[in-house]
Design an enzyme around this catalytic site. Sequence first.
Site, PDB file in Angstrom:
ATOM      1  N   LYS A 369     -27.046   8.478 -14.135  1.00  0.00           N
ATOM      2  CA  LYS A 369     -27.862   8.612 -12.915  1.00  0.00           C
ATOM      3  C   LYS A 369     -27.103   7.871 -11.820  1.00  0.00           C
ATOM      4  O   LYS A 369     -26.754   6.700 -11.984  1.00  0.00           O
ATOM      5  CB  LYS A 369     -29.210   7.947 -13.156  1.00  0.00           C
ATOM      6  CG  LYS A 369     -30.071   7.760 -11.932  1.00  0.00           C
ATOM      7  CD  LYS A 369     -31.151   6.722 -12.292  1.00  0.00           C
ATOM      8  CE  LYS A 369     -32.111   6.492 -11.161  1.00  0.00           C
ATOM      9  NZ  LYS A 369     -33.016   7.626 -10.994  1.00  0.00           N
ATOM     10  N   LYS A 407     -26.532  12.696 -12.386  1.00  0.00           N
ATOM     11  CA  LYS A 407     -27.837  13.199 -11.943  1.00  0.00           C
ATOM     12  C   LYS A 407     -28.260  12.513 -10.657  1.00  0.00           C
ATOM     13  O   LYS A 407     -28.017  11.317 -10.464  1.00  0.00           O
ATOM     14  CB  LYS A 407     -28.890  12.919 -13.010  1.00  0.00           C
ATOM     15  CG  LYS A 407     -30.222  13.577 -12.715  1.00  0.00           C
ATOM     16  CD  LYS A 407     -31.354  13.010 -13.558  1.00  0.00           C
ATOM     17  CE  LYS A 407     -32.136  11.970 -12.787  1.00  0.00           C
ATOM     18  NZ  LYS A 407     -33.318  11.491 -13.503  1.00  0.00           N
ATOM     19  N   GLU A 448     -31.397  17.498  -8.739  1.00  0.00           N
ATOM     20  CA  GLU A 448     -32.802  17.482  -9.137  1.00  0.00           C
ATOM     21  C   GLU A 448     -33.730  17.341  -7.931  1.00  0.00           C
ATOM     22  O   GLU A 448     -33.964  16.242  -7.450  1.00  0.00           O
ATOM     23  CB  GLU A 448     -33.046  16.322 -10.124  1.00  0.00           C
ATOM     24  CG  GLU A 448     -34.493  16.251 -10.579  1.00  0.00           C
ATOM     25  CD  GLU A 448     -34.785  15.081 -11.515  1.00  0.00           C
ATOM     26  OE1 GLU A 448     -33.921  14.195 -11.666  1.00  0.00           O
ATOM     27  OE2 GLU A 448     -35.873  15.050 -12.092  1.00  0.00           O
ATOM     28  N   LYS A 490     -31.889  20.674 -12.083  1.00  0.00           N
ATOM     29  CA  LYS A 490     -32.999  20.086 -12.846  1.00  0.00           C
ATOM     30  C   LYS A 490     -34.248  20.262 -12.000  1.00  0.00           C
ATOM     31  O   LYS A 490     -34.292  19.814 -10.861  1.00  0.00           O
ATOM     32  CB  LYS A 490     -32.729  18.611 -13.127  1.00  0.00           C
ATOM     33  CG  LYS A 490     -33.845  17.929 -13.891  1.00  0.00           C
ATOM     34  CD  LYS A 490     -33.343  16.696 -14.618  1.00  0.00           C
ATOM     35  CE  LYS A 490     -34.480  15.974 -15.301  1.00  0.00           C
ATOM     36  NZ  LYS A 490     -34.007  14.950 -16.218  1.00  0.00           N
TER      37      LYS A 490
HETATM   38  P1  13P Z   1     -39.461  13.123 -16.761  1.00  0.00           P
HETATM   39  O1  13P Z   1     -39.183  14.155 -17.794  1.00  0.00           O
HETATM   40  O2  13P Z   1     -40.138  11.907 -17.268  1.00  0.00           O
HETATM   41  O3  13P Z   1     -40.080  13.698 -15.511  1.00  0.00           O
HETATM   42  O4  13P Z   1     -38.057  12.566 -16.302  1.00  0.00           O
HETATM   43  C1  13P Z   1     -37.030  13.414 -16.087  1.00  0.00           C
HETATM   44  C2  13P Z   1     -36.127  12.811 -15.119  1.00  0.00           C
HETATM   45  O5  13P Z   1     -34.973  12.596 -15.390  1.00  0.00           O
HETATM   46  C3  13P Z   1     -36.668  12.512 -13.794  1.00  0.00           C
HETATM   47  O6  13P Z   1     -35.642  12.171 -12.928  1.00  0.00           O
END
Ligand code: 13P
Length: 601
Positions: A369, A407, A448, A490
Site C-alpha cells: 500500500k 495499491k 482503488e 480494485k
Molecule cells: P476491505 O475488503 O476490508 O474493504 O479492504 C479492502 C481494501 O484493501 C481496502 O483498501
Amino acid sequence: MGSILIVGNIVKDIYLKLDERQNVFEKDSNDTPWMNLGFDGSSHKFFRRTSVYGGAAVTLEVFNKFGINSEISGEKLKYENGELIENGQKTSDYRYVLCSGEKISYFVPSIRTHTKLSAPKDPVSWVFVDKSATITQKLIDELGTFLSISKDTKVAIYLSKDASEVARSLARKANLIFSEITPPDELRNRTFVIKNDTISINDYKLSWNLEKTEMLTHLTVHSIAAASIMGALFNGKNKQESMEIAKANVENASLAGTLSLKKLEEIIEKEKSEKINLDMMAKTLMTLKKGILAADESGGSIHKKFESMNITDDFDHRRDYRNIFFTTKDLEKYVSGIILFDETARQKADNGQNFVEFLTAKGIIPGIKVDQGLVDLPNSSEKYTKGLDGLDERLKEYYEMGLRFAKWRAAFEVTDATPTKYAVEKNCEILAKYALLCQKNNIVPIVEPEVVHDGDYSAKHCALVTGKILDVLFDKLKEYNVRLEACILKCNMVLAGKKFGKQSTPVEVGEMTAEVLKEHVPKELAGVVFLSGGQGVEQATDNLQAVTNYGPFPWPVTFSFARALQGPALEAWRGNNENADAARAAFYDRLVANTNALIKH
Ligand code: 13P
C-alpha cells in the site's frame, strides 16, 4: 549512406534557472552573486546559468549521433567524434531561456540572422530545412536553384505553428514534412505532426512523458523529435520505429546532450521487455481462481481493529497477526498476491526471513500500500488521498525490496451532494499519477476508487456513482498514458448503502455490478478485484458468487478482501498466539469459500 545538408540557424541558448524566492542573497555555482532581471516588471533572480548551442546545432548533434554525415549550410560549427568543434566562429544569434519551475520564457536580444543556403562541395541526398530556419522567398529561390542542379536531392522541412505562406508553399513540394499543426489531407502520408507531448503520422500516435530535471525546453524537444525521426528514417527504420526512437530521445536527452541511435535502440529494447514483464506480472496476479489478500491496514486502521478486541497494538502483535495469515497452509493455492503495509514489509517471519522474501519463496507476489491516507480537500467536506510526494523514491526502494505491485485507495462518501465532480476528478487524477509512477518503476498499480458502503443510498444510486467515477478514472488513466494491460482495478461491488432501508440481495448485487463493470471498464484492463468494504463475511462471499454468475467478463475478476477474509481469524486469535491455529483454520475457510465463489454456478 549519403548525407544531409541542414539549413537553419545556430543559436546560443543561455539557460537561466530562476529562483522565485524573495530576498535571498546567495551566490550561484559559478560564485556569481544573484542577479536581478527586472525586464518584465517583475524581479527575477537566477541561481544557475548554463549555455548550450541550440537551433540547428541540435539537429547537427542528433544526426552526428545517428552516424549521419551532415553539416549546417554555411556554418563552420561541426561535430567530430562526438565533440562540437567551434572552429573559431562565434554565433551572433543568442537567446536567454528563462526557466522558472515548469514555466519557460524566451528573451531574444539579438536580431535573427537570415538563413542562407550555400551549396555544399559534395552532392547530398537530403536537404533538411530545420525548425530554426527563417524561411524567406530568397531562401526558397536559393533552394530551387540548388535543386535544379542536384536533381536527386530530397527535401525535408519543419513547419512551425506560425509558418508563413511562403514556408507552406515549400512544404507542399517537400518529400518529408514535420509540422506543428495537422496537415491537409493530401500531405498526411508524409507529415509527422509534432505537438508539445505527442508525435503522430496518419493514425499512429505516440505520447511522451516529459519530466525534465534539466532545463530542457520544449523548443529543443521539438527539434530533437524532428531530427531523430529524420535520422532514424535515414538509417532505414520505418515510420513507427522512427517515432519510437524520437520519443526515447526526447525523454532521455538533457542539456548535456542527445543520445546515440545505438543507445536509443537499447533503451527501447529494455522498455519493451520491461513492459512484457509488467504485463505478465499483472496477468499472474489475476491468475484464475486465486484472489489477492489485503493485509495492508495502516497503523490507524489496525489500531482500531485491535482496540475493538482489546488487543495490545504494538510491533510484535502486529507481526504475529500478519504471520498467522502468511503461514496458513496452502495459502499459495488460494492467493496470487498479498498487499502489505510498509511496516509489515520490513518485519520478519518465524524463520528469520523477511516477509517479502518469505512470501516470494512461497510463490506469492508481495505488494504494498503506498497511499498515505485521506485528508480534507480545501474548503470542502470531502477528502482526497495523499502520498504523491516522494512516491517515486519510495517505489524505487520497494522494487529493490522485492515488492512487485502497489495499491492506492481513494474513498468517496455518498450523500445527496457528494461525491462532487471536483472530488472525483481530483482523486482520479491522483490515481493516474500514482499508476504512471508505479509502471515507470516496474510495479503493477492497483487503482482503488471506493464508493464507501457506509451510507444511506440505493443500489441504483451506487451504480450511477460507481459508473461516473469509473468513467473519470479511465479517462485520467488514458490521459496519463497508463498501460491498462498492466493495471488492476480494485472496486466496490454495486449495492445499497449500509444504512439504506432496502438492502440488496446477492442477485441484485451480481446483476448491477456486472452491468456497471461491463459498461465502464475498458477491455484491455488486466483485471478487476473487489474490496469487501464492510459487508458481512458471508455476504461478501455470496455477492462475489453472484457477480461470478453474471460472467464471463472481458477481464479476470476476483476478490481482494481485507475484512471479509480476516474477520473470523481475528475473532479466533484475539491477540493470543495459543489461538493461532484456530485463527489459521478460520482464515482458511474464508479462502476456500471465496475461491469457490469464483466458479460459476
Ligand atoms: P476491505 O475488503 O476490508 O474493504 O479492504 C479492502 C481494501 O484493501 C481496502 O483498501
